[in-house]
Scaffold this active site. Structure first.
Site, mmCIF file in Angstrom:
data_model
loop_
_atom_site.group_PDB
_atom_site.id
_atom_site.type_symbol
_atom_site.label_atom_id
_atom_site.label_comp_id
_atom_site.label_asym_id
_atom_site.label_seq_id
_atom_site.Cartn_x
_atom_site.Cartn_y
_atom_site.Cartn_z
ATOM 1 N N GLU A 48 0.908 -1.136 -0.012
ATOM 2 C CA GLU A 48 0.062 0.160 -0.088
ATOM 3 C C GLU A 48 0.853 1.207 -0.139
ATOM 4 O O GLU A 48 0.578 2.409 -0.799
ATOM 5 C CB GLU A 48 -0.897 0.067 1.204
ATOM 6 C CG GLU A 48 -1.934 -1.142 1.255
ATOM 7 C CD GLU A 48 -3.049 -0.864 0.007
ATOM 8 O OE1 GLU A 48 -3.197 0.286 -0.207
ATOM 9 O OE2 GLU A 48 -3.665 -1.846 -0.386
ATOM 10 N N ASN A 52 1.264 3.812 -2.986
ATOM 11 C CA ASN A 52 0.926 5.301 -2.874
ATOM 12 C C ASN A 52 2.205 6.300 -3.494
ATOM 13 O O ASN A 52 1.962 7.406 -4.076
ATOM 14 C CB ASN A 52 0.728 5.771 -1.313
ATOM 15 C CG ASN A 52 -0.376 5.451 -1.097
ATOM 16 O OD1 ASN A 52 -1.290 4.845 -1.710
ATOM 17 N ND2 ASN A 52 -0.886 5.472 0.425
ATOM 18 N N ARG A 107 -9.536 4.670 -7.078
ATOM 19 C CA ARG A 107 -8.942 4.329 -5.725
ATOM 20 C C ARG A 107 -9.974 4.559 -4.667
ATOM 21 O O ARG A 107 -11.008 5.270 -4.615
ATOM 22 C CB ARG A 107 -8.029 5.567 -5.695
ATOM 23 C CG ARG A 107 -6.762 5.466 -6.404
ATOM 24 C CD ARG A 107 -5.743 4.773 -5.966
ATOM 25 N NE ARG A 107 -4.884 4.120 -7.210
ATOM 26 C CZ ARG A 107 -4.213 2.893 -7.261
ATOM 27 N NH1 ARG A 107 -4.342 2.157 -6.071
ATOM 28 N NH2 ARG A 107 -3.653 2.609 -8.211
HETATM 29 N N1 LIG Z 1 3.118 9.220 -1.069
HETATM 30 C C1 LIG Z 1 2.066 9.959 -1.312
HETATM 31 N N2 LIG Z 1 2.425 10.915 -1.882
HETATM 32 C C2 LIG Z 1 1.408 11.906 -2.155
HETATM 33 N N3 LIG Z 1 -0.037 12.081 -1.720
HETATM 34 C C3 LIG Z 1 -0.174 10.567 -0.950
HETATM 35 C C4 LIG Z 1 0.977 9.663 -0.728
HETATM 36 N N4 LIG Z 1 0.114 8.395 -0.033
HETATM 37 C C5 LIG Z 1 -0.914 9.115 -0.068
HETATM 38 N N5 LIG Z 1 -1.281 10.170 -0.495
HETATM 39 C C6 LIG Z 1 -2.691 11.025 -0.481
HETATM 40 O O1 LIG Z 1 -3.538 10.114 0.556
HETATM 41 C C7 LIG Z 1 -4.445 9.874 -0.153
HETATM 42 C C8 LIG Z 1 -4.996 8.642 0.609
HETATM 43 O O2 LIG Z 1 -4.137 7.617 0.653
HETATM 44 P P1 LIG Z 1 -4.714 6.063 0.520
HETATM 45 O O3 LIG Z 1 -3.771 5.023 0.340
HETATM 46 O O4 LIG Z 1 -5.460 5.921 2.108
HETATM 47 O O5 LIG Z 1 -5.670 5.898 -0.362
HETATM 48 P P2 LIG Z 1 -5.825 5.999 -2.170
HETATM 49 O O6 LIG Z 1 -4.452 5.518 -2.386
HETATM 50 O O7 LIG Z 1 -6.252 6.974 -2.600
HETATM 51 O O8 LIG Z 1 -6.580 4.788 -2.373
HETATM 52 P P3 LIG Z 1 -6.400 3.099 -2.104
HETATM 53 O O9 LIG Z 1 -5.044 3.002 -1.593
HETATM 54 O O10 LIG Z 1 -7.406 2.705 -1.558
HETATM 55 O O11 LIG Z 1 -6.127 2.616 -3.689
HETATM 56 C C9 LIG Z 1 -4.429 9.695 -1.535
HETATM 57 O O12 LIG Z 1 -5.595 9.668 -2.317
HETATM 58 C C10 LIG Z 1 -3.400 10.552 -1.701
HETATM 59 O O13 LIG Z 1 -4.087 11.997 -1.973
HETATM 60 MG MG LIG Z 2 -3.256 4.025 -1.773
#
Ligand SMILES: Nc1ncnc2c1ncn2[C@@H]1O[C@H](COP(=O)(O)OP(=O)(O)OP(=O)(O)O)[C@@H](O)[C@H]1O
Ligand SMILES: [Mg+2]
Length: 143
Positions: A48, A52, A107
């Protein structure tokens, strides 16, 4: 607590490297003899965090993902996953279940929730335009 082993990796933000990061972390903690569920929980959390970096941190660009691992004397595993991408303006909001900035890419906004439920501790530090560091901590077996 004293560190008894450590490692460092870096790799380009390509989606195939998500599997590489999972396998590398699994190999790193193998000596701790984790249970099937401890192993799969940590691998899922690492996936995960790496995903990200690739899909959000380096959104529409590419860059390097940095991963470090430490094992302490009391069998705690500490994994740091870092990118030098876009960063997160509001970390508290980003960590809320179902919050996503990429709904059009289907997502779910559950990545941080998964990391939190599968690890003992998750810390996120981030600066807009500078990047994001996620620290995962998990106790393997007993102390
Ligand atoms: N490494 C990162 N750099 C920039 N923004 C990030 C990063 N990690 C997370 N985010 C932000 O935090 C939000 C939430 O992350 P999260 O992993 O909980 O959900 P997601 O990636 O949107 O969906 P999913 O993981 O369920 O596919 C993301 O939509 C993004 O805006
Ligand atoms: Mg994510």
């Amino acid at each position: 607590m004293k560190t008894i082993n450590e490692m460092k990796l870096s790799f380009p933000s390509k989606s195939r490297n998500e599997a590489f990061a999972r396998a590398a972390v699994a190999a790193f903690i193998a000596a701790l003899d984790p249970t099937v569920s401890e192993l799969s929980d940590l691998k899922t959390a690492v996936s995960e965090a790496v995903t990200n970096c690739i899909v959000h941190g380096y959104r529409r660009t590419s860059g390097t993902v940095y991963l470090t691992g430490k094992i302490t004397e009391d069998n705690r595993v500490i994994i740091k996953i870092r990118d030098k991408g876009v960063g997160i303006a509001d970390v508290k909001q980003a960590m809320e279940p179902l919050f996503t900035t990429a709904p059009e890419e289907e997502r779910a906004g559950l990545g941080f929730a998964v990391m939190q439920s599968f690890c003992d501790r998750v810390r996120v530090s981030s600066k807009p335009e500078r990047g994001t560091t996620v620290t995962l901590e998990k106790q393997i077996g007993h102390e």
